[in-house]
Design an enzyme around this catalytic site. Sequence first.
Site, PDB file in Angstrom:
ATOM      1  N   SER A   1       0.812  -1.211   0.000  1.00  0.00           N
ATOM      2  CA  SER A   1       0.000   0.000   0.000  1.00  0.00           C
ATOM      3  C   SER A   1       0.852   1.271   0.000  1.00  0.00           C
ATOM      4  CB  SER A   1      -0.929   0.002   1.208  1.00  0.00           C
ATOM      5  OG  SER A   1      -0.175  -0.200   2.370  1.00  0.00           O
ATOM      6  N   LYS A   2       2.140   1.131   0.257  1.00  0.00           N
ATOM      7  CA  LYS A   2       2.992   2.318   0.272  1.00  0.00           C
ATOM      8  C   LYS A   2       3.704   2.507  -1.066  1.00  0.00           C
ATOM      9  CE  LYS A   2       2.737   3.306   4.777  1.00  0.00           C
ATOM     10  NZ  LYS A   2       1.466   2.585   4.884  1.00  0.00           N
ATOM     11  N   SER A   3       3.411   1.680  -2.038  1.00  0.00           N
ATOM     12  CA  SER A   3       4.236   1.728  -3.246  1.00  0.00           C
ATOM     13  C   SER A   3       3.391   1.867  -4.501  1.00  0.00           C
ATOM     14  CB  SER A   3       5.054   0.447  -3.338  1.00  0.00           C
ATOM     15  OG  SER A   3       4.203  -0.594  -3.767  1.00  0.00           O
TER      16      SER A   3
END
Length: 303
Positions: free
Chosen positions: A230-232
Amino acid sequence: MPASIAYRGRFAPSPTGPLHFGSLVAALGSWLLARRADGEWLVRVEDLDPPREVPGAAQAQLQTLAAFGLHGDGPVLWQGTRGAAYLQALERLLDSGDAFVCHCSRTALARSGGIHRRCIAGARRPDPAIRLRVPAGTAIEFVDAIHGRMRQDVSSTVGDFVLRRADGLWAYQLAVVVDDAAQGVTDVARGADLLDSTPRQILLQRRLGLPTPRYAHLPLVLDEAGRKLSKSQAALPLDERAPLPALRVAWRVLGQNPGAVGAAGSPEVFLAAAIAAFEPARIPHAPVAFRAAMHNTTVALGD
Ligand code: GLU
């Protein structure tokens, strides 16, 4: 209760945004396991937390699933309509003494790492939470179809956990247990990020006298740095206009043979080939690197 069936799976997204690649792995994996078993596959919208919801996200998620050829059997269950069932379960737990009203604040619990073992609140709050009592030594064991035998001491790692929050919202742990049982779900296949929630759910099932489904926790997809997707980049919303590339990568994340679906020109053809070729035993238990799966070599990122 619904009529009993040998296999009924489900996919239960929270409408906090568009479906991303990690959700597709859970959707496709649970769909394949259900179809392969000649079972049913249900879709449930976990709209329990209105402040975190994005308007229109639930409808968009359902539309994305349809564009990817993943159609549920029967109507979608919306958790936002299920308050009466959650209340009934909660009252049962309060009556039996398994649940209790808790006035402890988050600040007060910070001293014990956020873990609640007994009430330490000095003052009563107008909006208490309700928790499940987890006596010392409460350990839950289960066998996950992918991860094997798992064990968690729920009392020491989680403590007394919340069933209804201080803001009046239902906790996921209670709602999921009530709905898995109400929908007659026999098999829960979902992302491995929920592996440590399963013991709490089994404990609740036992306290409520509900059956425990079988569990299979599908591999998490990580970016190159080993961070949650979810951070990428790969957490970008799924593109409904181009389902096939994402389906192919999800298939590889699930450890499956890329050649088996190589020729598919539509999601329907892809999915038909996928059911025929699917080998559940190949699903990896370790997280998978998105980049590696993109490049056709699923590489497990350690154990
Ligand atoms: N709603 C959860 C999620 O979107 C999944 C819950 C479940 O499958 O039990 O991560």
